[in-house]
Design a protein around this motif. Structure first.
Motif, PDB file in Angstrom:
ATOM      1  N   HIS A   8      24.586 -11.960  34.830  1.00 47.84           N
ATOM      2  CA  HIS A   8      25.705 -11.019  34.861  1.00 47.84           C
ATOM      3  C   HIS A   8      25.268  -9.614  35.267  1.00 47.84           C
ATOM      4  O   HIS A   8      26.076  -8.716  35.421  1.00 47.84           O
ATOM      5  N   GLN A  10      23.641  -9.302  38.035  1.00 48.68           N
ATOM      6  CA  GLN A  10      23.523  -9.401  39.505  1.00 48.68           C
ATOM      7  C   GLN A  10      24.884  -9.689  40.131  1.00 48.68           C
ATOM      8  O   GLN A  10      25.762 -10.244  39.467  1.00 48.68           O
ATOM      9  N   THR A  11      25.001  -9.299  41.408  1.00 46.81           N
ATOM     10  CA  THR A  11      26.291  -9.540  42.070  1.00 46.81           C
ATOM     11  C   THR A  11      26.341 -10.958  42.613  1.00 46.81           C
ATOM     12  O   THR A  11      25.324 -11.648  42.666  1.00 46.81           O
ATOM     13  N   ASP A  67      31.793  -5.223  36.147  1.00 47.66           N
ATOM     14  CA  ASP A  67      31.228  -4.390  37.209  1.00 47.66           C
ATOM     15  C   ASP A  67      30.559  -5.204  38.318  1.00 47.66           C
ATOM     16  O   ASP A  67      30.718  -4.895  39.498  1.00 47.66           O
ATOM     17  N   ASN A  68      29.824  -6.265  37.926  1.00 52.62           N
ATOM     18  CA  ASN A  68      29.010  -6.977  38.919  1.00 52.62           C
ATOM     19  C   ASN A  68      29.704  -8.167  39.558  1.00 52.62           C
ATOM     20  O   ASN A  68      29.405  -8.531  40.685  1.00 52.62           O
ATOM     21  N   TRP A  69      30.600  -8.810  38.805  1.00 50.95           N
ATOM     22  CA  TRP A  69      31.242 -10.010  39.355  1.00 50.95           C
ATOM     23  C   TRP A  69      32.667  -9.731  39.809  1.00 50.95           C
ATOM     24  O   TRP A  69      33.047 -10.051  40.911  1.00 50.95           O
ATOM     25  N   LYS A  71      34.617  -6.704  40.101  1.00 51.34           N
ATOM     26  CA  LYS A  71      34.962  -5.616  41.022  1.00 51.34           C
ATOM     27  C   LYS A  71      34.519  -5.883  42.464  1.00 51.34           C
ATOM     28  O   LYS A  71      35.295  -5.694  43.396  1.00 51.34           O
ATOM     29  N   PRO A  72      33.240  -6.282  42.674  1.00 49.63           N
ATOM     30  CA  PRO A  72      32.838  -6.431  44.088  1.00 49.63           C
ATOM     31  C   PRO A  72      33.249  -7.759  44.735  1.00 49.63           C
ATOM     32  O   PRO A  72      32.969  -7.970  45.908  1.00 49.63           O
ATOM     33  N   SER A  73      33.909  -8.675  44.028  1.00 48.88           N
ATOM     34  CA  SER A  73      34.099  -9.998  44.623  1.00 48.88           C
ATOM     35  C   SER A  73      35.204 -10.003  45.676  1.00 48.88           C
ATOM     36  O   SER A  73      36.072  -9.122  45.681  1.00 48.88           O
ATOM     37  N   LYS A  78      38.455 -13.162  43.465  1.00 47.87           N
ATOM     38  CA  LYS A  78      38.801 -12.201  42.420  1.00 47.87           C
ATOM     39  C   LYS A  78      39.773 -12.797  41.396  1.00 47.87           C
ATOM     40  O   LYS A  78      39.644 -12.574  40.188  1.00 47.87           O
TER      41      LYS A  78
END
Ligand code: DAH
Length: 377
Positions: A8, A10-11, A67-69, A71-73, A78
């Motif tokens: 968790h 890491q992205t 934050d890592n999974w 938001k950037p997905s 998402k």
């Protein structure tokens, strides 16, 4: 080897996650991990550790997952991540709350066990005190006189010379005042005075007759004060019981009969009383009562032979002063001396207690030595 960053942290790009299935298995892994950590929580401090590790705002697992999974997905993933994250959060919240409740209940239960009163323990032993011998003798004498119609009254220990002397027919120049030298109070300038510590309980005769019309039958237990140097028979404070009976037809026979009754009740049936002439300003005639010696049975001879040490061979022991109330006293309280008559007596309690219980030093009454006090439970 450095421990790898947890997933968790890491992205998805770094983890190579692109499919919904992969997302599901990631969340399943997290949930398993949470469940095992939650199961290990046993007390308040480990529970706090769990809560902070998972729900901590800055670096709790759920924050990092967001934050890592999330938001950037990619927009396609998402929705999947959002739904799984909500599900995980609900699970974590519920479990953490459930663990808290169970830990609190456990703490309460163990506190209850710890605090439980063990009724089989022996308990705290509190020694029970007893009445001082002087108080016991007061009580005995009060009981005897109460049984023949006397009431118990009390009066002030601080008196005016009027009550302590004048109204008892002891004018200022009278020589008996010398025997009753006492403690005068040091009063502030201008205060009405003089005041003194009463030298006897007799002033309460006056207070009583001022308040009540005859018939009067009272006894007055209390403390009295004299400027005596302490020795085996003297103390600057000691105890008396005053007695007063006034009515329309009280005779000398009533008087001696009453005292005789008292002496037998107090010392025992076999003890006789006698009286001798004496003098007190407030009685006329005045007498001194004696009891047949309780140590030698009135014989004057000690058991081992020779003169009895207590009565010095006389067979009699002096008890207390008494007499028929002097008509002059009635004048001070507005009683009509032609219509009333009566008797009075003043018993020294310490002396009587010493006689009855064979105590040869008055000072032991005031030293509070429990070895003495315990002998009179
Ligand atoms: N007040 C006397 C004293 O202290 C004792 C006394 C004697 C009292 C004769 C009496 C009495 O009432 O009649 O020495």
């Amino acid at each position: 080897m450095p421990t790898p960053d947890p997933k968790h942290s890491q992205t998805f790009v770094a983890l190579g996650v692109t499919f919904a299935d992969q997302v599901h298995s990631l969340f399943a892994g997290l949930r398993t991990r949470f469940d095992s950590e939650a199961a290990a929580v046993t007390d308040e401090s480990s529970w706090k550790g769990l809560r902070d590790a998972w729900l901590g705002r800055k670096s709790g697992v759920l924050t990092l997952v967001t934050d890592n999974w999330l938001k950037p997905s990619s927009p396609e993933l998402k929705r999947v991540v959002g739904a799984s994250l909500n599900e995980l959060r609900a699970h974590v919240d519920a479990q953490i709350e459930a663990r808290r409740t169970s830990i609190e209940a456990g703490a309460e239960a163990s506190a209850r066990v710890k605090d439980r009163v063990d009724l089989s323990l022996p308990g705290v032993h509190r020694p029970i005190g007893s009445h001082h011998l002087i108080r016991q003798v007061f009580q005995d004498i009060e009981d005897i006189f109460s049984s023949i119609g006397f009431s118990v009254v009390e009066g002030p220990e601080i008196e005016t010379p009027y009550y302590n002397f004048e109204a008892l027919n002891i004018p200022e120049y009278h020589p008996v005042r010398d025997d009753m030298d006492t403690f005068y109070l040091d009063l502030p300038n201008g205060a009405p005075g003089p005041l003194l510590l009463r030298t006897h309980t007799s002033p309460v005769q006056i207070h009583t007759m001022e308040k009540c019309q005859p018939p009067v039958r009272v006894i007055v237990p209390g403390k009295v004060y004299r400027r005596d140097n302490p020795d085996a028979t003297h103390s600057f404070m000691f105890h008396q019981i005053e007695g007063l009976a006034v009515d329309s037809d009280i005779t000398f026979c009533d008087f001696t009969g009453t005292i005789d009754y008292f002496v037998r009740q107090f010392f025992g049936e076999g003890v006789k009383a006698r009286f001798r002439p004496s003098y007190f300003p407030f009685t006329e005639p005045s007498v001194e009562f004696d009891a047949s010696c309780i140590f030698c049975g009135g014989t004057g001879t000690a058991k081992a032979g020779g003169a009895c040490g207590k009565c010095k061979g006389a067979g009699w022991i002096e008890l207390f002063g008494a007499g028929m109330v002097d008509p002059a006293v009635y004048g001070f309280v507005n009683y009509d001396p032609k219509k009333v008559s009566g008797f009075a007596f003043g018993i020294g309690i310490d002396r009587l207690a010493m006689l009855k219980y064979g105590i040869d030093d008055i000072q032991v009454f005031f030293q509070n030595d429990v070895r003495f006090l315990r002998q009179f439970p």
